[in-house]
Design an enzyme around this catalytic site. Sequence first.
Site, PDB file in Angstrom:
ATOM      1  N   GLU B 150      23.508  29.045   1.151  1.00 48.78           N
ATOM      2  CA  GLU B 150      23.080  28.886  -0.238  1.00 48.78           C
ATOM      3  C   GLU B 150      23.042  27.399  -0.572  1.00 48.78           C
ATOM      4  OE1 GLU B 150      24.630  31.730  -2.978  1.00 48.78           O
ATOM      5  OE2 GLU B 150      24.491  30.379  -4.696  1.00 48.78           O
ATOM      6  N   ARG B 151      21.914  26.972  -1.129  1.00 46.16           N
ATOM      7  CA  ARG B 151      21.715  25.549  -1.454  1.00 46.16           C
ATOM      8  C   ARG B 151      21.905  24.674  -0.218  1.00 46.16           C
ATOM      9  NH1 ARG B 151      19.010  27.039  -5.740  1.00 46.16           N
ATOM     10  NH2 ARG B 151      20.272  28.124  -7.276  1.00 46.16           N
ATOM     11  N   ASN B 193      30.034  32.645  -3.483  1.00 44.74           N
ATOM     12  CA  ASN B 193      29.439  33.929  -3.871  1.00 44.74           C
ATOM     13  C   ASN B 193      29.637  34.865  -2.683  1.00 44.74           C
ATOM     14  OD1 ASN B 193      28.415  33.198  -6.487  1.00 44.74           O
ATOM     15  ND2 ASN B 193      26.789  32.066  -5.452  1.00 44.74           N
ATOM     16  N   GLU B 276      28.870  33.637 -13.056  1.00 43.98           N
ATOM     17  CA  GLU B 276      27.527  33.972 -12.574  1.00 43.98           C
ATOM     18  C   GLU B 276      27.486  35.328 -11.867  1.00 43.98           C
ATOM     19  OE1 GLU B 276      26.418  30.488 -10.274  1.00 43.98           O
ATOM     20  OE2 GLU B 276      25.859  29.391 -12.080  1.00 43.98           O
ATOM     21  N   LYS B 350      34.462  21.301 -11.262  1.00 46.05           N
ATOM     22  CA  LYS B 350      33.292  20.469 -10.969  1.00 46.05           C
ATOM     23  C   LYS B 350      33.431  19.130 -11.689  1.00 46.05           C
ATOM     24  CE  LYS B 350      30.021  24.137  -9.961  1.00 46.05           C
ATOM     25  NZ  LYS B 350      28.617  24.497  -9.788  1.00 46.05           N
ATOM     26  N   ASP B 355      26.529  21.073 -14.025  1.00 41.25           N
ATOM     27  CA  ASP B 355      26.360  21.581 -12.663  1.00 41.25           C
ATOM     28  C   ASP B 355      25.712  20.550 -11.746  1.00 41.25           C
ATOM     29  OD1 ASP B 355      26.495  23.335 -10.572  1.00 41.25           O
ATOM     30  OD2 ASP B 355      24.727  24.491 -11.159  1.00 41.25           O
ATOM     31  N   GLU B 377      35.634  18.949  -7.702  1.00 39.52           N
ATOM     32  CA  GLU B 377      34.588  19.414  -6.785  1.00 39.52           C
ATOM     33  C   GLU B 377      33.321  18.590  -6.997  1.00 39.52           C
ATOM     34  OE1 GLU B 377      34.059  23.771  -6.494  1.00 39.52           O
ATOM     35  OE2 GLU B 377      31.902  23.412  -6.615  1.00 39.52           O
ATOM     36  N   GLU B 383      21.627  19.671  -3.973  1.00 36.70           N
ATOM     37  CA  GLU B 383      20.889  20.678  -4.734  1.00 36.70           C
ATOM     38  C   GLU B 383      19.995  20.068  -5.816  1.00 36.70           C
ATOM     39  OE1 GLU B 383      23.385  23.633  -6.497  1.00 36.70           O
ATOM     40  OE2 GLU B 383      21.732  24.628  -7.546  1.00 36.70           O
TER      41      GLU B 383
END
Lengths: 658, 658
Positions: B150-151, B193, B276, B350, B355, B377, B383
């Site tokens: 992912e990404r 995820n 999410e 984060k 984001d 993070e 991304e």
Amino acid sequence: MTDSGDLDAAWLPSAAFRAVGSRRSLVRAGDGPPAETVYAELADACERFGGRVVRDGGDGDAELVLEPAGDDLGDDLGDEGFALTRRGGTTTVTASGERGLLYGLFHVVRLGEDAFRGERAREVHRPALATRMLDHWDNVAVHPVMGQVERGYAGGSLFWADGRARGDLDRVRAYGRLLAACGINAVAVNNVNVHETEARLLTDRIGEVAAIADVLRPYGIRTHLSVTFAAPMVLGGLPTADPLDGAVRDWWAEATGRVYEAIGDFGGYVVKADSEGQPGPFAYGRSHADGANVLAAALEPYGGTVHWRAFVYDHRQDWRDRTTDRARAAYDHFTPLDGEFAPNAVLQVKHGPMDFQVREPVSPLIGAMPRTRLAVEVQATQEYTGQQRHVCWLGPMWSEVLRFRPDGGVSAGRLADGLVAVSNVGDDPFWTGHPLAQANLYTFGRLAWDPAADPHAVLDEWIALTHPGAPARLADGLHAVLDGSWSTYEKYTAPLGVGFMVQPGHHYGPSVDGYEYSPWGTYHFADRDGVGVDRSAATGTGYAAQYADPWAKVYESPETCPDELLLFFHHVPYGHVLHSGKTVIQHIYDTHFEGVAEVEEARRVWAGLADLVDPARHARVAERYEEQLRSAREWRDQINSYFLRKSGVPDERGRTIH
Amino acid sequence: MTDSGDLDAAWLPSAAFRAVGSRRSLVRAGDGPPAETVYAELADACERFGGRVVRDGGDGDAELVLEPAGDDLGDDLGDEGFALTRRGGTTTVTASGERGLLYGLFHVVRLGEDAFRGERAREVHRPALATRMLDHWDNVAVHPVMGQVERGYAGGSLFWADGRARGDLDRVRAYGRLLAACGINAVAVNNVNVHETEARLLTDRIGEVAAIADVLRPYGIRTHLSVTFAAPMVLGGLPTADPLDGAVRDWWAEATGRVYEAIGDFGGYVVKADSEGQPGPFAYGRSHADGANVLAAALEPYGGTVHWRAFVYDHRQDWRDRTTDRARAAYDHFTPLDGEFAPNAVLQVKHGPMDFQVREPVSPLIGAMPRTRLAVEVQATQEYTGQQRHVCWLGPMWSEVLRFRPDGGVSAGRLADGLVAVSNVGDDPFWTGHPLAQANLYTFGRLAWDPAADPHAVLDEWIALTHPGAPARLADGLHAVLDGSWSTYEKYTAPLGVGFMVQPGHHYGPSVDGYEYSPWGTYHFADRDGVGVDRSAATGTGYAAQYADPWAKVYESPETCPDELLLFFHHVPYGHVLHSGKTVIQHIYDTHFEGVAEVEEARRVWAGLADLVDPARHARVAERYEEQLRSAREWRDQINSYFLRKSGVPDERGRTIH
């Protein structure tokens, strides 16, 4: 097919056959598939409703007779037409061809008891258009992005599953029957974007197509196949697909011969070439007439036709380039080729110059190629009109197209030789996902048969057939929620013909700037002062001049351009006053509030019909109205906010704009 | 790993070991994995460069000694630190722990010949942060939308292929070595995820994780696992995942015990909960401290840690709702829980409130939870910063975050206990897709070790290690194209901290309104008069007041807010004059023209290095510069056109805006 099975009966519920099924009938005909179908339909109806049907032999007391026309009487009927008379208690259908008998039977079904009352002078019914076709954008192998059915909103494919033709084709048979009952006579069974698996249907997998054709043939439907222009390379291993290359010509001839060995009445090919990445003749410096003609030549000995799509444009346009206008593309590409296409090549032209938007002008290509056979393509699948989650009955839109006179009515010539719709059907139990979207399919078939028909009368015909014996409250309610639904959809989406403003990719829901800086040539050019595309000859792209008079003049000026197409043809200030007396910006606000209010009202009307509609069907529609209303509100608020933020002009009526 | 294999040597080319490999070395240490690694690294280097290494025994003439610190001398070194001295021709590394020796060795490698010159008083090197971690968003089973990683922009996963752990883990071993050489000590091997397949890594598929852990352990790296909060239901068949339920607690304890049977030094869990769409404690009316603590309790007996992500916000926001501010969410959710998290629970925050945009303020959560362990993070995978098709060296951004003092510098307390990056690595031969993106990974590791380090010095360190013996022209050229690349990227993308304006979904390329009417809480509110988000306490969402002073005051007013964050905190007219003296609108135009010019210049510089760089590497970068330039021009033109159309203010310098 019964009313109570897994499958919705659509416009052929059992009760629709009560009138013919309770009579004594006589069928005089050959034993070809359509004639067999006529007999079988009557036999089945009689079994249910106590009538009787005999073939050929005497039976002098028949109330319904279906028979071939004598040579002298059938001259005016053509291959598919029929004559209806009623005299002395006998209703008679005569036809020159077996398909005419089939259409005659379904006509009697539509008339119901009226077919058996009084006297009736000879009426001739003939389709105005020879080709009445559905194109299925069905993939054999599920496409990673586009799925099983490209732009399909009704489940999987009727024809294909698990990478092959379905073994059980009962559903296809039922489909063919529905199509025959509304006059459709041709089906293309795979997507015009021909991927690797689908390419092979033309050769080693033709047997799968033949199986489908066998099931459709009894309903008078010829099967067509979408093929890739690169087939001689992809399938034949040739180094080129150049249409003027002898080996290429031979390859097509040989491949086509084998197709006809498998399917004797094969309809022909559908080709999307040099379009959105599909291969085509441009790669070899050849014209599209060259491209179409090599396929036409291969089909000609067998009576087949190539449908060659005119959807050719630059889909890698630079949005900065104001000189290129996608709307011009089809006309610019094809009119120089008028007269060069073979007699069995049909140029298949989308009804508008762009891509099935809720409002477009009629394509200027239509009427501009007098020496070329033309088919007009419309989209029953609701790609840009709510994707079968919104009610949007397209009858009035199609009727406007079909009644359009490119020269303003000077000549009485017909608009086209064929009408084609992209199918809206899948393996959904209701056929079309949204049960009310069945009305689009039915209306398409009936308008293809008679483009001059009143679409509203066709709608009522669909309502009556689909809901036999419906009380007035139900019929009125259905009419109310469908009749104005196209106008409602137009109100809450892109205004005044400007088009798009949809989410890129899937095309559902609003995104005003979604395509504004894209390579697709679909722009609205909204800025703080105004909106719209200047396509005039005087100051714009010159597209308006592609029309013959009077339309070139009408569209050239914002003063004469119809309101509903104003932003398609002109870039105007937000304060520009429409013929309606409103400013453009106030029109945007008003129509968006109205559109949502109309959806709310339709939802209310539908809720009130709960006691008159099968619960599963009612629930499906009710659930979709919730989504339609949510989505319509989203459209309203995004469009209104976008234009308020840009124009700074407040709503005259002070309604909430976010 | 050699320079010439399929795999790029990154910052550990053979030549980087010349200095240590040509010396006489003595290793005194235990036989744990890291100590074995130290010996093996030296033995390998000596074999190549003619030096000699012995273990333990006498050898009085060693030029390099690596040995455990005596109990009294090692007090200041900690588990991972080391001391370096040079006296009488001998360079000595001492460490309390074996990992300290490993880091000491790589430090000597970095110093090269300098490590063996003159005298050197005792220097102590200790990591400022205990946890220096990479999170891999790698899926085991390819996700239909998000793919294998992912990404991820560097090919497939290093760890997973064909739905399982790779059988050949040589690549993972080489990865561990690179990470150790820049100080990283923890890796989470799967996506936060957690989908169906990946959930099972915790239980019946733990053996696959253990195989990876075995390969990383020799490089001092502990392996972590992302788990789903719903594991007790999904894997354990329990009816609930309520963290206060006894059976749930027991399930986690038992499952965790089995994990430690397989991996004795297992690092712990990473959890994305109530975020999410991932499950979390909110479903049971429990707090996130309750949620984290049930996992912490299970890990505590074994010394494991749970990293609990603070990325909790409403991702189904209504864009019409101006009262909800996604930027507030982490602070609002978590600060009330300060003091409630277990000692072995780490809240992973984060670096910014949104984001991973190219410019965000530092999250106000950082510094606001003094009684909670915190990890910051960052996102090495690019991304939102060019997806490794653009050069965007993030060292300066991360350094700004790490040097941020939430209280303005009143206290000297450290910002966090750990630094975590989302990895930018895949199975690409250059590790990171774009070869220059390796600099991000290296810089991350070095800044995690020493957050106070000058990132530009770290960049030069990376350049020197990766290109041993590089002539000044190469080193200067690399420095030139990387050093300002973050600023360049910021210039041609979303202006003044406003963020997003990217294509929805994949997040590559511009779409100014792409997220403007979305449910994601990421808006810019541009209208014909101005742009930006009012997050002041006086008139906006109140987000600015989440900061302690002086930042709350600084951010509250457009007069004091730093230019680069102006539109993050304030909605201002296009004519607002920045501290730079420019208006907002002119700043937008100028920076977008400048950004593209800077990319053109970087491409030119890179082209001039062709004679000094391995051809494959040079070609890969050159090809990506073409794409970066194309994309930067697209950003420039879309942003400038958008704001010209909206504001109506022409560019002062009359440049082309479409």
